[in-house]
Design a protein around this motif. Structure first.
Motif, short mmCIF file in Angstrom:
data_model
loop_
_atom_site.label_atom_id
_atom_site.label_comp_id
_atom_site.label_asym_id
_atom_site.label_seq_id
_atom_site.Cartn_x
_atom_site.Cartn_y
_atom_site.Cartn_z
N SER A 40 0.84 -1.19 0.00
CA SER A 40 0.00 0.00 0.00
C SER A 40 0.88 1.25 0.00
N PRO A 41 0.33 2.42 -0.40
CA PRO A 41 1.14 3.65 -0.41
C PRO A 41 1.83 3.88 0.92
N ALA A 42 3.12 4.08 0.88
CA ALA A 42 3.94 4.11 2.10
C ALA A 42 3.75 5.40 2.87
N ASN A 43 2.77 5.40 3.74
CA ASN A 43 2.59 6.50 4.69
C ASN A 43 2.50 7.88 4.04
N SER A 44 1.94 7.94 2.82
CA SER A 44 1.88 9.22 2.12
C SER A 44 1.05 10.23 2.89
N GLU A 45 -0.01 9.77 3.56
CA GLU A 45 -0.83 10.69 4.34
C GLU A 45 -0.04 11.32 5.48
N ILE A 46 0.77 10.52 6.16
CA ILE A 46 1.60 11.03 7.25
C ILE A 46 2.66 11.98 6.71
N GLN A 47 3.28 11.59 5.60
CA GLN A 47 4.32 12.43 5.01
C GLN A 47 3.75 13.78 4.57
N ASN A 48 2.57 13.76 3.98
CA ASN A 48 1.94 15.01 3.53
C ASN A 48 1.61 15.91 4.72
N PHE A 49 1.15 15.30 5.81
CA PHE A 49 0.81 16.08 7.00
C PHE A 49 2.03 16.82 7.53
N PHE A 50 3.13 16.09 7.69
CA PHE A 50 4.31 16.71 8.27
C PHE A 50 4.99 17.66 7.29
N GLU A 127 -8.42 17.19 15.45
CA GLU A 127 -9.44 17.09 14.41
C GLU A 127 -9.51 15.69 13.81
N PHE A 128 -8.67 14.77 14.30
CA PHE A 128 -8.62 13.40 13.80
C PHE A 128 -8.38 13.38 12.29
N ALA A 129 -7.40 14.19 11.89
CA ALA A 129 -7.05 14.29 10.48
C ALA A 129 -6.23 13.10 10.01
N LEU A 130 -5.58 12.43 10.96
CA LEU A 130 -4.67 11.33 10.61
C LEU A 130 -5.25 9.98 10.99
N ASP A 131 -5.03 9.02 10.15
CA ASP A 131 -5.46 7.65 10.42
C ASP A 131 -4.59 7.09 11.56
N PRO A 132 -5.20 6.65 12.65
CA PRO A 132 -4.40 6.16 13.79
C PRO A 132 -3.53 4.96 13.44
#
Length: 231
Positions: A40-50, A127-132
């Motif tokens: 699966s996409p490697a933590n792109s959501e986390i990377q985008n957040f930071f 805001e629970f923007a990130l998937d736990p």
């Protein structure tokens, strides 16, 4: 019909939910598939957040995930628990880390009385923007108290620190399914000073004393340790 990840977790379900053994299948959980699916996409959501919130380099993410509390006066940021942002910030800079707090969605007293931080190395996902679970995949260390989220983190075989700041009081108010120390493979901290000492031991000295205990508990909680529960 319910599913469980092992015979031991099935026993807990039978006791807690009063389910008959014939109604439980030992298959694993779909969420485990997602956690372990490295295609699966490697933590792109986390990377985008930071990338949007951080203008400095860091190597480690410390993930703090407390459990829900009925007591509206309880706060992990209380001076009673030796919380000192400046001291912790110095430590985070030393190890090139950030720390992110994610509270339980029902923990209204934390969500309404939002703690603000001065240091850019501190984040609170109010805001629970990130998937736990994506945070679990990215975290170098998990800090929690009584949240079952740590059982998912076991699959990555990374250190866990248990921040049982109000342990005696919590046990008076809440019944646990298992004896606490037998199912918590990590150092215990009664305040932030002790917690930082444990983090130093793990992240600076690279002394992981609970690796064997985590392995034993992972075997107890998971019959299957692959991403095939949905197959």
């Amino acid at each position: 019909m319910c599913i469980a990840s092992s015979d031991d977790t099935a026993k807990i379900m039978r006791t807690g939910l009063r389910i008959q053994p014939r109604d439980i299948l030992i298959t694993g959980h779909p969420k485990t598939d997602n956690l372990l699916n490295h295609k699966s996409p490697a933590n792109s959501e986390i990377q985008n957040f930071f990338s949007k919130n951080v203008d400095f380099q860091f190597e480690k993410i410390i993930y703090v995930a407390p459990t829900f509390r009925d007591d509206p006066t309880f706060s992990i940021f209380s001076p009673y628990f030796s919380f000192d942002e400046a001291t912790l910030c110095d430590f985070l800079e030393k190890i090139e880390a950030v720390i992110i707090f994610r509270f339980h969605p029902s923990d209204k007293h934390h969500l309404l009385k939002r703690k603000t931080f001065i240091s850019p190395r501190f984040f609170a996902d109010y805001e629970f923007a990130l998937d736990p679970y994506l945070l679990l995949r990215s975290a170098s260390v998990l800090i929690t108290d009584y949240s079952s989220l740590y059982s998912d983190f076991l699959l990555f075989d990374r250190p866990i620190v248990f921040s049982n700041f109000d342990h005696e009081q919590y046990l008076k108010e809440t019944e646990l399914y298992s004896e606490y120390n037998s199912v918590t493979p990590g150092p215990k901290a009664s305040n932030w000073k002790e917690l930082q000492q444990h983090l130093e031991e793990i992240l600076i000295k690279e002394n992981d004393q609970f690796k064997d205990q985590r392995s034993l508990l992972t075997d107890k909680f998971y019959k299957f340790k692959d991403s095939g529960a949905c197959q």
